[in-house]
Motif scaffolding. Structure first.
Motif: not given
Length: 107
Positions: A81-105
């Motif tokens: 994701i960082e490579q695709q957006t050319d922006e670093p992912i913050t800890v909060e954003e990573a947490s949101d991603l993992f939460e969404a992925w877990h919920s979807f899983y």
């Protein structure tokens, strides 16, 4: 703002191999459940984006099953994701991603 289900449909039309990884109906059912639970269109779109980038990553590395995703693969997905957006992912954003992925899983 576009309808999230139209965006999902368009994405699946552009990525037909994705149907083998996760059928579109599964994604739509997940989003409809979230909508039923009260998520706004904005939140649904954000949730779809979070799921979409994981599915894109899985296609990129030719994974066809969530059970094949290791902890290292999830970390690599963040890097992707960082490579695709050319922006670093913050800890909060990573947490949101993992939460969404877990919920979807779990769905």
């Amino acid at each position: 703002m576009e309808n999230v289900y139209e965006v999902v449909s368009s994405f699946y039309w552009e990525e037909p191999d994705l149907e083998e990884v996760v059928p579109r109906r599964v994604v739509e059912r997940f989003l409809r459940k979230r909508a039923w639970q009260g998520d706004s269109e904005y939140v649904l779109m954000d949730t779809w984006y979070q799921v979409q980038v994981l599915l894109e990553y899985m296609l990129t590395i030719s994974l066809t099953d969530f059970d094949e995703m290791t902890a290292d693969e999830y970390s690599r997905a963040i890097q992707y994701i960082e490579q695709q957006t050319d922006e670093p992912i913050t800890v909060e954003e990573a947490s949101d991603l993992f939460e969404a992925w877990h919920s979807f899983y779990l769905h």
